[in-house]
Design an enzyme around this catalytic site. Sequence first.
Site, PDB file in Angstrom:
ATOM      1  N   GLY A  57      36.076 -29.147  -7.327  1.00  0.00           N
ATOM      2  CA  GLY A  57      36.182 -29.949  -6.352  1.00  0.00           C
ATOM      3  C   GLY A  57      34.922 -29.952  -5.615  1.00  0.00           C
ATOM      4  O   GLY A  57      33.966 -28.916  -5.934  1.00  0.00           O
ATOM      5  N   GLY A  92      33.207 -30.749  -1.398  1.00  0.00           N
ATOM      6  CA  GLY A  92      33.420 -31.210  -0.082  1.00  0.00           C
ATOM      7  C   GLY A  92      32.439 -31.002   0.794  1.00  0.00           C
ATOM      8  O   GLY A  92      31.187 -30.775   0.144  1.00  0.00           O
ATOM      9  N   GLY A  93      32.255 -31.186   1.837  1.00  0.00           N
ATOM     10  CA  GLY A  93      31.228 -31.089   2.944  1.00  0.00           C
ATOM     11  C   GLY A  93      30.812 -29.827   3.146  1.00  0.00           C
ATOM     12  O   GLY A  93      29.596 -29.775   3.296  1.00  0.00           O
ATOM     13  N   PHE A  94      31.536 -28.706   2.598  1.00  0.00           N
ATOM     14  CA  PHE A  94      31.076 -27.447   2.765  1.00  0.00           C
ATOM     15  C   PHE A  94      30.356 -26.971   1.540  1.00  0.00           C
ATOM     16  O   PHE A  94      29.514 -26.140   1.838  1.00  0.00           O
ATOM     17  CB  PHE A  94      32.340 -26.642   2.988  1.00  0.00           C
ATOM     18  CG  PHE A  94      33.235 -26.929   1.945  1.00  0.00           C
ATOM     19  CD1 PHE A  94      33.239 -26.188   0.500  1.00  0.00           C
ATOM     20  CD2 PHE A  94      34.498 -27.656   2.026  1.00  0.00           C
ATOM     21  CE1 PHE A  94      34.170 -26.255  -0.381  1.00  0.00           C
ATOM     22  CE2 PHE A  94      35.461 -27.974   1.028  1.00  0.00           C
ATOM     23  CZ  PHE A  94      35.060 -27.289  -0.236  1.00  0.00           C
ATOM     24  N   GLY A  95      30.491 -27.469   0.489  1.00  0.00           N
ATOM     25  CA  GLY A  95      30.043 -27.143  -0.852  1.00  0.00           C
ATOM     26  C   GLY A  95      30.923 -27.441  -1.967  1.00  0.00           C
ATOM     27  O   GLY A  95      31.168 -28.504  -1.853  1.00  0.00           O
ATOM     28  N   VAL A 152      33.571 -26.026  -5.204  1.00  0.00           N
ATOM     29  CA  VAL A 152      34.844 -24.983  -5.492  1.00  0.00           C
ATOM     30  C   VAL A 152      34.593 -24.873  -7.072  1.00  0.00           C
ATOM     31  O   VAL A 152      34.715 -25.932  -7.742  1.00  0.00           O
ATOM     32  CB  VAL A 152      36.158 -25.423  -5.280  1.00  0.00           C
ATOM     33  CG1 VAL A 152      36.856 -24.312  -5.595  1.00  0.00           C
ATOM     34  CG2 VAL A 152      36.090 -25.622  -3.735  1.00  0.00           C
ATOM     35  N   ASP A 184      41.525 -28.051  11.291  1.00  0.00           N
ATOM     36  CA  ASP A 184      41.239 -29.134  10.416  1.00  0.00           C
ATOM     37  C   ASP A 184      42.267 -29.133   9.300  1.00  0.00           C
ATOM     38  O   ASP A 184      42.171 -28.921   8.070  1.00  0.00           O
ATOM     39  CB  ASP A 184      39.969 -28.444   9.711  1.00  0.00           C
ATOM     40  CG  ASP A 184      39.283 -29.678   8.737  1.00  0.00           C
ATOM     41  OD1 ASP A 184      39.352 -30.601   9.034  1.00  0.00           O
ATOM     42  OD2 ASP A 184      38.124 -29.415   7.940  1.00  0.00           O
TER      43      ASP A 184
END
Length: 636
Positions: free
Chosen positions: A336, A338-341, A343, A457
């Site tokens: 996946g 996301g905004g964080f990076g 997976v 969150d």
Amino acid sequence: MHPNLFPAYFIFFIISVHVHTSLCAENEQYLNCSTRVQCANMEISYPFWGGNRPGYCGHPGFELSCDGDAPEFTMMEVSYRVRDINNASRTLTVARADFWNDYCPQKYINTTLNVTLFSYSTWYPRLTLYYGCPPSIQGLPHAFICSSGTTNITGYLATNDTTLVTCNNSLTVPVSQSAADAIENSNGSSIGLLTAALNNGFGLVWAANYSLCQRCVASGGQCGYKSSTNEFTCYCRDKPYASTCQQKAFFFFFCSFFVSFNPKLWLRVTNLLSSAFGIVAVIYGMISCIKRKFSSAKTDDRNVEAFLRSYGSLAPKRYSYSDIKKMTNSLACKLGQGGFGSVYKGEISDGHLVAVKLLSELKSNGEAFINEVDSISRTCHVNIVTLLGFCYEGPKRALVYEFMPNGSLDKFISHKESPNHENLNLEWKTIFQIAVGIARGLEYLHSGCTTRILHLDIKPHNILLDEDFCPKISDFGLAKLCQRKESIISMTGARGTVGYIAPEVFCRNFGGVSHKSDVYSYGMLVLEMVGGRKNNIDVQESNASEIYFPDWIYENLEQGKCQLLLQVTTDKEQEIARKMIIVSMWCIQTNPSNRPSISKVVEMLEGSLQSLEIPPKPFLFSPIMSGQDSSTQLVS
């Protein structure tokens, strides 16, 4: 005696006498707590106490009665038989003592956990037992008889939320899923199955100063509790400490003995040690100056390293970036983004699958990294994802989690986004169990930990599902830690994800940020689960863009149109959907004080539908108007 040695000799003599006295005075507590004692048919250790094990060796709320054939303890006015204790996993199997080989208790009290001490080890369905009922009730085959003096009382067993208003008393008790299924599918008498289900009991996980106890044992101490100060205590060979032992006593004994045995040699040794200490002090001072000179460019690294050092040997396993590349086969399988990076799927040396979250070098920072590791390292709950390790190597930062085969809840909500249009529909029973599991996980974060954790969150992307669809809360990068007594936390700016963020988080005029902010996000999440779509609305109407998702759900609730949401085919599914909608509407009330606590949410979900009142309609405009993407994240 050499006259120059008298001051040193006198000092060491006083210290050694003091240390020796302390050791003798406190050694009894250390020895008593280091010995596992027999309680009925099993050995017990911290946090349990009772019988021959003193109270200071355990934690309040974990006292066991050792007089019978099995240990027993009392929680929320109900006694439980302990069938098994597993110290490695911190779980125990218990059965209600008043139901042992019987189903006719003296008092009608529901099974309720003290969430500050225990949580369920997995999801357990609840049986409802009714007493003082009419002799025959249509549609309920599971009847039994209880004797009360010379009078026989008719009772009934229900495996669903059926409410029998014609009965005098009722109570609920959790049982295993297999036991509930066996009773549900039985055609004849289920009394034998009921007795077996009650005797088999259910599993609990305890959380009594787990991290502190780990540190204490690692330092050579024994875990305990000081009732006078109401605090955890580490009993050591010399004396009690707050968390870990400080092994200095033997050094003082050696020094005292060495001085008296050979004073001239001791004088040479002390001079040599003084010179060495001076050199070390100078080197340390030079290194400190160099570090301070470059500190402005390495604030994040310094803070993270200091944080990791504070955890010592109890910190999660640290991997190098080459380890990360190896376990993920050079980042071959992406799960996946996301905004964080990103997976990636991986495998560690023991063969277990893991999920590796590789943080973006542009967006990752020391605060977010510390938030995630610090928050999740304090937790141990069936509905919280487990952190197995991390990587912090320059700009390369990664978190290694247990692998969740069913991925995130998000893909089960937005059907149209599933690849190849695969069927990702969940049964209503599973949907409800997921909602309850998330609520229990939040309940643990808010009131089950020593430090209250606000997640801030909660959204489908951050709810992971294992092979049995047990939900686990993940991604603690925006979490805030606070004391339980703090009702409002200080926070500059907004953090969270548009569509789930509580009104008070982005506008303080609505109130202060608190654990009720997580309740709001949870409510929006449950609405999505019921609606089967994203909360930016996708209904087949010309004015769909002007419809606020909760408004649309609320209108369906008022009109009794739950069938317009996910497919509802039975009365039971209709009841589940309506209950989830009512509870979630309470959760998203605009005024935080009007929202229930998450503990109350769990109680509402596990209670009967008839006991729930329809809440007032929330009166907030949609934060997703003007075509904003619901995945937009606000972080300060």
